[in-house]
Design a protein around this motif. Structure first.
Motif, PDB file in Angstrom:
ATOM      1  N   PRO A  41       0.830  -1.215   0.000  1.00  0.00           N
ATOM      2  CA  PRO A  41       0.000   0.000   0.000  1.00  0.00           C
ATOM      3  C   PRO A  41       0.863   1.262   0.000  1.00  0.00           C
ATOM      4  CG  PRO A  41      -0.728  -1.568   1.679  1.00  0.00           C
ATOM      5  CD  PRO A  41       0.589  -2.058   1.179  1.00  0.00           C
ATOM      6  N   LYS A  42       0.480   2.253  -0.797  1.00  0.00           N
ATOM      7  CA  LYS A  42       1.217   3.503  -0.912  1.00  0.00           C
ATOM      8  C   LYS A  42       0.279   4.693  -0.705  1.00  0.00           C
ATOM      9  CE  LYS A  42       5.045   1.404  -2.281  1.00  0.00           C
ATOM     10  NZ  LYS A  42       6.247   1.320  -1.403  1.00  0.00           N
ATOM     11  N   LEU A  43       0.729   5.662   0.082  1.00  0.00           N
ATOM     12  CA  LEU A  43      -0.071   6.858   0.311  1.00  0.00           C
ATOM     13  C   LEU A  43      -0.340   7.621  -0.984  1.00  0.00           C
ATOM     14  CD1 LEU A  43       1.530   8.160   3.628  1.00  0.00           C
ATOM     15  CD2 LEU A  43      -0.779   7.247   3.353  1.00  0.00           C
ATOM     16  N   LYS A  44       0.574   7.524  -1.940  1.00  0.00           N
ATOM     17  CA  LYS A  44       0.393   8.244  -3.192  1.00  0.00           C
ATOM     18  C   LYS A  44      -0.794   7.705  -3.996  1.00  0.00           C
ATOM     19  CE  LYS A  44       3.601   5.379  -5.908  1.00  0.00           C
ATOM     20  NZ  LYS A  44       4.847   5.390  -6.719  1.00  0.00           N
ATOM     21  N   ASN A  45      -1.265   6.511  -3.635  1.00  0.00           N
ATOM     22  CA  ASN A  45      -2.394   5.917  -4.347  1.00  0.00           C
ATOM     23  C   ASN A  45      -3.743   6.271  -3.730  1.00  0.00           C
ATOM     24  OD1 ASN A  45      -0.746   4.628  -6.251  1.00  0.00           O
ATOM     25  ND2 ASN A  45      -0.458   2.837  -4.934  1.00  0.00           N
ATOM     26  N   LEU A  46      -3.746   7.097  -2.685  1.00  0.00           N
ATOM     27  CA  LEU A  46      -5.011   7.549  -2.104  1.00  0.00           C
ATOM     28  C   LEU A  46      -5.802   8.367  -3.125  1.00  0.00           C
ATOM     29  CD1 LEU A  46      -3.870   8.675   1.467  1.00  0.00           C
ATOM     30  CD2 LEU A  46      -5.326   6.706   0.926  1.00  0.00           C
ATOM     31  N   ASN A  47      -7.109   8.216  -3.088  1.00  0.00           N
ATOM     32  CA  ASN A  47      -7.973   8.961  -4.004  1.00  0.00           C
ATOM     33  C   ASN A  47      -8.009  10.439  -3.644  1.00  0.00           C
ATOM     34  OD1 ASN A  47      -9.011   6.810  -5.734  1.00  0.00           O
ATOM     35  ND2 ASN A  47     -10.007   6.031  -3.897  1.00  0.00           N
ATOM     36  N   ASP A  48      -8.344  11.264  -4.616  1.00  0.00           N
ATOM     37  CA  ASP A  48      -8.429  12.710  -4.438  1.00  0.00           C
ATOM     38  C   ASP A  48      -9.492  13.044  -3.388  1.00  0.00           C
ATOM     39  OD1 ASP A  48      -8.623  15.444  -4.609  1.00  0.00           O
ATOM     40  OD2 ASP A  48      -9.034  15.505  -6.760  1.00  0.00           O
ATOM     41  N   PRO A  49      -9.132  13.726  -2.308  1.00  0.00           N
ATOM     42  CA  PRO A  49     -10.127  14.037  -1.272  1.00  0.00           C
ATOM     43  C   PRO A  49     -11.208  14.976  -1.771  1.00  0.00           C
ATOM     44  CG  PRO A  49      -8.097  15.258  -0.875  1.00  0.00           C
ATOM     45  CD  PRO A  49      -7.798  14.271  -1.975  1.00  0.00           C
ATOM     46  N   CYS A  50     -10.915  15.769  -2.781  1.00  0.00           N
ATOM     47  CA  CYS A  50     -11.873  16.774  -3.245  1.00  0.00           C
ATOM     48  C   CYS A  50     -13.011  16.181  -4.061  1.00  0.00           C
ATOM     49  CB  CYS A  50     -11.156  17.857  -4.050  1.00  0.00           C
ATOM     50  SG  CYS A  50     -10.000  18.837  -3.054  1.00  0.00           S
ATOM     51  N   ARG A  51     -12.949  14.874  -4.334  1.00  0.00           N
ATOM     52  CA  ARG A  51     -14.054  14.266  -5.069  1.00  0.00           C
ATOM     53  C   ARG A  51     -15.241  13.940  -4.146  1.00  0.00           C
ATOM     54  NH1 ARG A  51     -12.381   8.129  -6.927  1.00  0.00           N
ATOM     55  NH2 ARG A  51     -12.674   7.063  -4.931  1.00  0.00           N
ATOM     56  N   ILE A  52     -15.026  14.024  -2.842  1.00  0.00           N
ATOM     57  CA  ILE A  52     -16.117  13.790  -1.890  1.00  0.00           C
ATOM     58  C   ILE A  52     -17.031  15.017  -1.873  1.00  0.00           C
ATOM     59  CG2 ILE A  52     -16.681  13.291   0.527  1.00  0.00           C
ATOM     60  CD1 ILE A  52     -13.910  11.995   0.749  1.00  0.00           C
ATOM     61  N   PRO A  53     -18.354  14.839  -1.931  1.00  0.00           N
ATOM     62  CA  PRO A  53     -19.279  15.978  -1.993  1.00  0.00           C
ATOM     63  C   PRO A  53     -19.038  17.014  -0.898  1.00  0.00           C
ATOM     64  CG  PRO A  53     -20.466  13.948  -2.372  1.00  0.00           C
ATOM     65  CD  PRO A  53     -19.070  13.548  -1.993  1.00  0.00           C
ATOM     66  N   ASP A  54     -19.042  18.273  -1.284  1.00  0.00           N
ATOM     67  CA  ASP A  54     -18.929  19.431  -0.391  1.00  0.00           C
ATOM     68  C   ASP A  54     -17.585  19.566   0.305  1.00  0.00           C
ATOM     69  OD1 ASP A  54     -21.453  20.236  -1.084  1.00  0.00           O
ATOM     70  OD2 ASP A  54     -22.282  20.182   0.933  1.00  0.00           O
ATOM     71  N   MET A  55     -16.595  18.772  -0.080  1.00  0.00           N
ATOM     72  CA  MET A  55     -15.306  18.846   0.611  1.00  0.00           C
ATOM     73  C   MET A  55     -14.664  20.223   0.433  1.00  0.00           C
ATOM     74  SD  MET A  55     -13.228  17.296   2.622  1.00  0.00           S
ATOM     75  CE  MET A  55     -13.328  15.506   2.537  1.00  0.00           C
ATOM     76  N   GLU A  56     -14.663  20.738  -0.784  1.00  0.00           N
ATOM     77  CA  GLU A  56     -14.053  22.047  -1.019  1.00  0.00           C
ATOM     78  C   GLU A  56     -14.816  23.141  -0.287  1.00  0.00           C
ATOM     79  OE1 GLU A  56     -12.659  23.085  -4.936  1.00  0.00           O
ATOM     80  OE2 GLU A  56     -12.888  21.015  -5.622  1.00  0.00           O
ATOM     81  N   ILE A  57     -16.139  23.017  -0.224  1.00  0.00           N
ATOM     82  CA  ILE A  57     -16.944  24.013   0.504  1.00  0.00           C
ATOM     83  C   ILE A  57     -16.582  23.984   1.982  1.00  0.00           C
ATOM     84  CG2 ILE A  57     -19.283  24.717   1.133  1.00  0.00           C
ATOM     85  CD1 ILE A  57     -20.252  23.431  -1.465  1.00  0.00           C
ATOM     86  N   ALA A  58     -16.419  22.777   2.533  1.00  0.00           N
ATOM     87  CA  ALA A  58     -16.055  22.641   3.949  1.00  0.00           C
ATOM     88  C   ALA A  58     -14.704  23.282   4.226  1.00  0.00           C
ATOM     89  CB  ALA A  58     -16.032  21.167   4.340  1.00  0.00           C
ATOM     90  N   VAL A  59     -13.756  23.093   3.317  1.00  0.00           N
ATOM     91  CA  VAL A  59     -12.428  23.690   3.479  1.00  0.00           C
ATOM     92  C   VAL A  59     -12.531  25.205   3.541  1.00  0.00           C
ATOM     93  CG1 VAL A  59     -10.233  24.126   2.300  1.00  0.00           C
ATOM     94  CG2 VAL A  59     -11.119  21.785   2.480  1.00  0.00           C
ATOM     95  N   HIS A  60     -13.317  25.793   2.645  1.00  0.00           N
ATOM     96  CA  HIS A  60     -13.433  27.254   2.615  1.00  0.00           C
ATOM     97  C   HIS A  60     -14.190  27.781   3.838  1.00  0.00           C
ATOM     98  CE1 HIS A  60     -11.480  27.802  -1.199  1.00  0.00           C
ATOM     99  NE2 HIS A  60     -12.288  26.943  -1.797  1.00  0.00           N
ATOM    100  N   CYS A  61     -15.163  27.014   4.345  1.00  0.00           N
ATOM    101  CA  CYS A  61     -15.869  27.419   5.569  1.00  0.00           C
ATOM    102  C   CYS A  61     -14.908  27.491   6.751  1.00  0.00           C
ATOM    103  CB  CYS A  61     -16.997  26.442   5.882  1.00  0.00           C
ATOM    104  SG  CYS A  61     -18.472  26.600   4.853  1.00  0.00           S
TER     105      CYS A  61
END
Length: 550
Positions: A41-61
């Motif tokens: 297992p490699k950390l570089k193979n983790l999926n993009d966190p921003c594909r989860i709904p509202d993740m970018e909105i939560a970051v900006h909040c």
């Protein structure tokens, strides 16, 4: 006796590598690249966190709250996933210089999630501009509306199943809203949130996520989510970090739990998780959260010893409730428990009913709900189910009987008035009989490989360990041995366990059987089903029994 289902009938194995290859093929890993990715297992193979709904909105909040120096309240659940996700978010926000406080509801007086009682205490505790709800909030429609009316921003980061209506939060981060990432526990979502924050703000070194991955492993394993894809990667690195953690609270927790070897999922599931959960079951979950966040060595020692004491008390309370509940099931007519088991009492401690439900479910192999009723006639229940029988589907069809419910297919919680329990029990039992296949109620054991005794070697045990971490959706392989003989005198230990030497195919090996003393050891040749692994207690290869027959 369980039905043994053999996956590879008749195939003969000659080497450890052949066994491993077959196990990987059973997981549909045929391509060398897929095999390599699974075993490494490699950390570089983790999926993009921003594909989860509202993740970018939560970051900006959250970013806005940090820039404007707003007061932030973390509101998390009282189980291990809630504690660990709350601790991880607290560590991150604190390092960002936030004005942050944490509130964990009281299980008995305030209940699960954003209850009115918990929110009243939150408003007295602080006047937050932003509430970050962790491991709860998905079904709190009216409560979120009330918070918004008070001018409070709300970010929900949760993984529970959706209700018909979604909460009107400023950001609702829940992977159930999309077709991917459903396996993540809330602590994994918080990991993803911090990753997304650093990515969006273009500050990759803002927070050392690797150093805190011990918390991710802790919550992910304890919440029994599937250990595949991103969860497998995060737990792989999280267990490594746990083994070398510099967090004094986790160091002390492992000390009182007697952890002396490299942590594996069972270390968390059977030793660390129960001690943290004990605080939420018998006292205040805040004690467990404090252990996960403290930097004071003496405080960590005191808190770990408190949790260890609470866990022993929890075991005593649990045993009392379990024995009474078992007697109730045995006294019920078969027609009352043919589809499911529903039990209720005013004498049962609410903090242990989930564990008792799990134990009863394993014995009778039926969906099981255990309900604790308070002095006002209000019942709170915890349910556990079996494969193929969704508790949530059943509860949705019976919501008219309930004051509230929530959870997953295999585990759920309910609130119900005492006078409605009998008709709820009868209706739920009938529903399961009408909507599920009777074959689901026959407990079975899937045998991955019929193993010749000659392959019981240290080499095989070590090769199998490379498939770790084992857990949900990456089950530890189950082997069957034929023609086994007991050699020497068995050694009984604990309340219901036994160790003995055995022989199969002219090879002698160690065997441990937990919870099997009620079954008499056979005098003649017999068959064993279980796991071949390195024993945490002895450090040597051992066959851990799941079932035997003759």
């Amino acid at each position: 006796m369980k039905l043994w289902n053999s996956i590879n009938n008749g195939k003969v194995y000659h080497s450890a590598s052949e066994v491993i290859r077959t196990l990987l093929e059973q997981k549909a890993f045929h391509d060398p690249a897929m095999v390599s990715e699974f075993l490494n297992p490699k950390l570089k193979n983790l999926n993009d966190p921003c594909r989860i709904p509202d993740m970018e909105i939560a970051v900006h909040c959250v970013d806005r709250a940090l820039r404007e120096k707003q007061s932030i309240l973390i509101f998390s659940d009282y189980d291990v996933d809630g504690m660990s996700s709350g601790a991880l978010m607290f560590r991150f926000l604190s390092q960002m210089g936030a004005k942050v406080q944490v509130l964990i509801p009281q299980r008995f007086s305030e209940g699960y999630g954003l209850s009115n009682e918990a929110l009243e205490r939150a408003m007295v505790k602080s006047q937050p501009s932003l509430i970050v709800c962790l491991d709860c909030g998905t079904t709190n429609i009216s409560e979120v509306d009330w918070l918004k009316q008070q001018g409070i921003d709300v970010v929900i980061i949760d993984h529970h199943e959706l209700s018909d209506e979604l909460p009107a939060a400023d950001a609702f981060v829940n992977p159930q809203r999309s077709g991917q990432d459903h396996d993540l526990a809330t602590v994994g979502l918080v990991f993803k949130f911090i990753h997304a924050f650093m990515k969006i703000m273009d500050q990759p070194n803002l927070f050392d996520l690797k150093r805190h991955m011990d918390l991710v492993a802790l919550g992910t394993i304890s919440d029994l989510v599937p250990l595949r894809d991103d969860n497998r990667i995060m737990v792989h690195y999280g267990l490594q970090q746990l083994g070398q953690t510099d967090h004094v609270g986790l160091q002390e927790l492992m000390r009182v739990a007697g952890v002396k070897r490299k942590p594996v999922p069972t270390t968390v599931g059977f030793l660390l998780g129960p001690r943290l959960n004990a605080s939420g079951r018998l006292a205040s979950a805040k004690e467990g959260w404090r252990l996960l966040t403290t930097k004071d060595a003496q405080q960590a020692k005191e808190l770990a010893e408190l949790l260890d004491d609470l866990n022993r008390e929890r075991q005593k309370v649990e045993l009392t409730v379990f024995e009474e509940a078992r007697e109730m099931v045995e006294a019920q007519p078969d027609e009352m428990k043919s589809g499911c088991i529903v039990l209720a009492s005013r004498n049962w401690h609410q903090g242990v009913i989930g564990i008792v439900a799990s134990r009863l479910q394993r014995i009778w192999y039926r969906p099981t709900i255990v309900i604790s009723i308070d002095e006002d006639g209000k019942g709170k229940g915890s349910g556990r189910s079996i494969k193929g029988c969704s508790l949530m589907d059943a509860l949705r069809q019976h919501q008219d009987f309930l004051r509230g419910f929530g959870g997953h297919a295999m585990a759920a919680g309910i609130e119900i008035d005492e006078d409605k329990i009998p008709v709820f029990q009868a209706s739920l039992n009938q529903w399961f009989l009408e909507h599920t296949d009777p074959e689901l109620y026959r407990e079975s054991l899937d045998i991955d490989i019929q193993l010749p005794g000659e392959l019981l070697s240290k080499e095989l045990a070590q090769e199998l360990s490379k498939m770790q971490p084992f857990g949900q959706c990456n089950a530890i392989p189950v082997f069957a041995l034929n023609g086994v003989k007991v050699k020497g005198r068995p050694k009984f230990f604990g309340k219901n366990h036994v160790r003995f030497k055995a022989e199969c195919g002219n090879v002698r090996f160690d065997v441990v059987a937990f919870g099997k003393c009620e079954s008499k050891l056979p005098a003649q040749q017999f068959d064993l089903a279980g796991h071949w692994e390195m024993d945490d207690f002895t450090g040597a290869p051992c066959f851990r029994v799941l079932d035997w027959r003759w």
